[in-house]
Each structure stands twice: as structure tokens, then as C-alpha cells.
Design a protein around this motif. Structure first.
Motif, PDB file in Angstrom:
ATOM      1  N   HIS A   1     -14.477 -24.908   9.979  1.00 23.02           N
ATOM      2  CA  HIS A   1     -14.610 -23.485   9.661  1.00 23.02           C
ATOM      3  C   HIS A   1     -13.447 -22.660  10.216  1.00 23.02           C
TER       4      HIS A   1
ATOM      5  N   VAL B   1     -13.274 -14.917   2.995  1.00 18.67           N
ATOM      6  CA  VAL B   1     -12.497 -16.123   2.657  1.00 18.67           C
ATOM      7  C   VAL B   1     -13.164 -16.967   1.575  1.00 18.67           C
ATOM      8  N   ASP B   2     -14.418 -17.328   1.776  1.00 17.11           N
ATOM      9  CA  ASP B   2     -15.038 -18.281   0.841  1.00 17.11           C
ATOM     10  C   ASP B   2     -15.222 -17.673  -0.547  1.00 17.11           C
TER      11      ASP B   2
ATOM     12  N   GLU C   1     -18.655 -14.058   5.394  1.00 16.15           N
ATOM     13  CA  GLU C   1     -19.097 -14.397   6.750  1.00 16.15           C
ATOM     14  C   GLU C   1     -17.894 -14.442   7.676  1.00 16.15           C
TER      15      GLU C   1
ATOM     16  N   HIS D   1     -14.885 -15.369   9.843  1.00 17.46           N
ATOM     17  CA  HIS D   1     -13.946 -16.486   9.727  1.00 17.46           C
ATOM     18  C   HIS D   1     -12.927 -16.419  10.853  1.00 17.46           C
TER      19      HIS D   1
ATOM     20  N   GLU E   1      -8.458 -23.919   5.867  1.00 17.09           N
ATOM     21  CA  GLU E   1      -8.783 -22.580   5.353  1.00 17.09           C
ATOM     22  C   GLU E   1      -7.713 -21.568   5.738  1.00 17.09           C
TER      23      GLU E   1
HETATM   24 ZN   LIG Z   1     -14.876 -20.681   4.885  1.00 12.82          ZN
END
Ligand SMILES: [Zn+2]
Length: 255
Positions: free
Chosen positions: A166, A48-49, A38, A40, A171
Motif C-alpha cells: 500500500h 490513488v486507486d 483512502e 495513501h 503505487e
Molecule cells: Zn492504492
């Protein structure tokens, strides 16, 4: 084709015979990573996730005792990201598809003789679906299940802790440290959705009543928090703390 660095624990890298004859399978613990693909913000890749789960495992697995019966199932990379709709690069799996994927993985682990599994989740939007799937695996297949939690110390300001949710300082720092060739720190930005005294439209994730937000409502840039203060050095420190905490938790689970 390359396997992850922890390929000796990665189930897809084993033969069916090796999986069949793993010792202490009823006491073993299988990690199922769930991430997201998704947007970022402008500075980070959309994966990233999905990447973070792999990075945590890369760093944590070498810290385990060689004979610790911990294994890793194939990751679920794209998941429930409908809150990031409207940006290029967001790949949304319907919540029902995610639920079925988790239940299928757990059911088959159970058929292979495993009894214990934990989801290593790196995307907040997946949590409600994961909990529902895990309950099903526990009730219908007798699996001992959990959402893996191994908190570690992160030195950030109170505002970032409350509203940095987010593509934020944490992150961004983690990605600057671990995947420097995939990031663009110069485009990092800051977007606060509220102050500590007034959360405005977006309440803390843990507030008793939360608004069903989508990112476009609250941040044009797609960043929620302050990514401008992210650094590679912070990321290095936090990723090593995260790996130590995860390894300690897994060690505790199989001891
Ligand atoms: Zn993330």
C-alpha cells in the motif's frame, strides 16, 4: 465538464440512441472500473486507486483496434476501504453498498443488451465484495462476468513483492509518473511489517490464513512497503507495460 480521453468508448458520453444501436452488443465487453478513496501515506493523494483505473484506461484504450467493441461504464470511485479507517481522507462505502452498486450496474448493462462485463479493480480491499456481486450477476442475470486480470512485469525486490501492499514503491512510482502535480515524493517513507523469513502479524495477502488487519495496526505512516525507492522513471515503464497488458487482454476478450 470534460470526458475521459476514451470518450468514444465511454457509455455516459453517448446518447441513448447510440447505446441502443451499438453493433455486436452481445459480443461487446464492458469495463466497470472500481477504485477507492483512502489514505495513501503522506506522499500520495487519497484518490490513488480511483485515479489508477482511469490512468490504465487512458493509456490502454488508444492501443485497441478502432472497431474493437470495448466500452467503459461509469467508474465506482469510493469503495470498501474500512481497513484504512482512522485517517483523514478515507471515504468508506459499506460492503453491501458496493455490492449493490456493482449488481445494479451489471443488471442495467444487461437490460441495455450487453452480455459481458469485467471489473477493472485497483483496490485489493474490494475483491471479496466484487466476486460475490459478479456471481450474483452471472446466476441471476446470465451475464458473462470476470475480474479483469492482465498481469505485467514489475522489477521490484522480493520483500517489496511480498509485503509492499500500500502506497508502496509501485503505487508511488505510477503516480509520480502520471500525476506529478499531485504527489510529494519528499515525504515518502518506508514501513516493513515483516521480513521474508518472518511475516509477523501481517501474512502475505495470498497466505492460507490471513489476519483481518487495519492499516493503523501495522503502519503509523500509512505506507506498507518502501515508497522511498519509487521513481518517476520506474512508473513510466510500468504504466506502459500495464497499458499494453490490459489492451492485449481486452483485445483477446473481443476477438
Ligand atoms: Zn492504492
Amino acid at each position: 465538464m470534460s470526458w475521459p480521453s476514451y470518450r468514444n468508448r465511454y457509455l455516459p458520453a453517448m446518447t441513448r440512441g447510440a447505446i441502443d444501436t451499438l453493433p455486436n452488443k452481445d459480443k461487446a465487453f464492458v469495463v466497470l472500473p472500481t477504485g477507492a478513496i483512502e489514505q495513501h501515506g503522506p506522499q500520495l493523494p487519497v484518490g490513488v486507486d480511483a485515479l489508477l483505473g482511469q490512468i490504465y484506461l487512458d493509456r490502454a484504450m488508444p492501443l485497441l483496434a478502432e472497431d474493437a467493441p470495448v466500452y467503459v461504464a461509469p467508474p465506482i470511485q469510493a469503495a470498501k476501504s474500512n481497513e484504512h479507517t482512522g485517517y483523514p481522507g478515507t471515504l468508506i462505502l459499506h460492503r453491501e453498498s458496493l455490492r449493490q452498486l456493482i449488481v445494479s450496474a451489471g443488471r442495467q448493462l444487461s437490460e441495455w443488451g450487453f452480455k459481458r462485463m469485467g471489473v477493472l479493480n485497483t483496490h485489493g480491499g474490494n475483491i471479496s465484495v466484487i466476486k460475490s456481486a459478479l456471481r450474483e450477476l452471472s446466476l441471476d442475470y446470465g451475464m458473462e462476468v470476470q475480474v479483469l486480470s492482465s498481469p505485467y512485469e514489475i522489477d521490484i525486490c522480493a520483500r517489496e513483492r511480498a509485503y509492499g501492499i500500500h502506497a508502496n514503491e509501485v503505487e508511488s512510482s505510477l503516480m509520480y509518473a502520471t500525476t506529478p502535480d499531485m504527489v510529494d515524493p519528499a515525504s515518502a517513507t518506508c514501513c516493513w511489517t515483516g521480513t521474508l523469513d518472518d511475516p509477523k502479524i501481517l501474512k502475505s495477502e495470498f497466505a492460507p490464513a490471513t489476519y483481518a488487519w487495519k492499516t493503523l495496526d501495522i503502519s503509523r505512516s500509512g505506507v506498507v512497503g518502501d515508497a522511498t525507492v519509487a521513481t518517476r522513471e520506474k512508473g513510466e515503464l510500468w504504466i506502459s507495460r500495464a497499458a499494453e497488458a490490459l489492451a492485449a487482454r481486452l483485445t483477446e476478450l473481443v476477438s
